[in-house]
Design a protein around this motif. Structure first.
Motif, PDB file in Angstrom:
ATOM      1  N   UNK A   1       0.872  -1.180   0.000  1.00  0.00           N
ATOM      2  CA  UNK A   1       0.000   0.000   0.000  1.00  0.00           C
ATOM      3  C   UNK A   1       0.902   1.221   0.000  1.00  0.00           C
ATOM      4  N   UNK A   2       0.622   2.144  -0.889  1.00  0.00           N
ATOM      5  CA  UNK A   2       1.407   3.367  -0.991  1.00  0.00           C
ATOM      6  C   UNK A   2       0.668   4.506  -0.307  1.00  0.00           C
ATOM      7  N   UNK A   3       1.329   5.145   0.626  1.00  0.00           N
ATOM      8  CA  UNK A   3       0.805   6.352   1.257  1.00  0.00           C
ATOM      9  C   UNK A   3       1.569   7.516   0.632  1.00  0.00           C
TER      10      UNK A   3
ATOM     11  N   UNK B   1       3.333   7.604 -13.209  1.00  0.00           N
ATOM     12  CA  UNK B   1       2.759   6.265 -13.192  1.00  0.00           C
ATOM     13  C   UNK B   1       3.448   5.420 -12.130  1.00  0.00           C
ATOM     14  N   UNK B   2       2.643   4.690 -11.366  1.00  0.00           N
ATOM     15  CA  UNK B   2       3.147   3.831 -10.296  1.00  0.00           C
ATOM     16  C   UNK B   2       2.493   2.470 -10.475  1.00  0.00           C
TER      17      UNK B   2
ATOM     18  N   UNK C   1      -4.383   9.437  -0.156  1.00  0.00           N
ATOM     19  CA  UNK C   1      -3.944  10.833  -0.138  1.00  0.00           C
ATOM     20  C   UNK C   1      -2.844  11.019   0.896  1.00  0.00           C
ATOM     21  N   UNK C   2      -1.980  11.989   0.622  1.00  0.00           N
ATOM     22  CA  UNK C   2      -0.945  12.342   1.581  1.00  0.00           C
ATOM     23  C   UNK C   2      -1.539  13.182   2.703  1.00  0.00           C
TER      24      UNK C   2
ATOM     25  N   UNK D   1      -2.872   9.566  -4.872  1.00  0.00           N
ATOM     26  CA  UNK D   1      -2.756   8.358  -5.679  1.00  0.00           C
ATOM     27  C   UNK D   1      -4.123   8.062  -6.290  1.00  0.00           C
ATOM     28  N   UNK D   2      -4.147   7.947  -7.638  1.00  0.00           N
ATOM     29  CA  UNK D   2      -5.402   7.815  -8.374  1.00  0.00           C
ATOM     30  C   UNK D   2      -5.357   6.588  -9.274  1.00  0.00           C
TER      31      UNK D   2
END
Length: 98
Positions: free
Chosen positions: A4-6, A75-76, A44-45, A13-14
């Motif tokens: 999971x990316x924070x 892009x991630x 979201x940050x 992140x979309x």
């Protein structure tokens, strides 16, 4: 194990919403010249501070459907899914049903 990316600071992140290229009955839809690019906010940050040190929270929240600029975003790839990371300021608006 899924990662999971924070996002950091005021990044968002979309997951882009790709419109269907054909109808349920299999009719191919022509690509429109002006695209409305939208996405669902995944994370979201925490926000960032301005030059005076005032804290500015992110303007969107997880689950929002947002209107995105035609270009931009990093892009991630997490697992087998692609996401895009945008600065909060570059998101054009949120989309709502009436």
């Amino acid at each position: 194990m899924a990662k999971r990316l924070i996002p950091a600071f005021s990044r968002v992140l979309v997951e882009k919403i790709i419109p269907p290229s054909k109808t349920n009955s299999g009719i191919l839809l022509p690509e429109k010249t002006s695209k409305l690019i939208s996405g669902k906010v995944v994370a979201v940050g925490p926000g960032a501070r301005d030059v005076n040190g005032k804290f500015i929270p992110v303007s969107v929240k997880e689950g929002d459907t947002v209107l995105l600029p035609e270009y931009g975003g990093a892009e991630v790839k997490l697992g087998d899914k692609k996401y895009h990371l945008y600065e909060d300021e570059s998101i054009l608006g949120t989309l709502h049903d009436h």
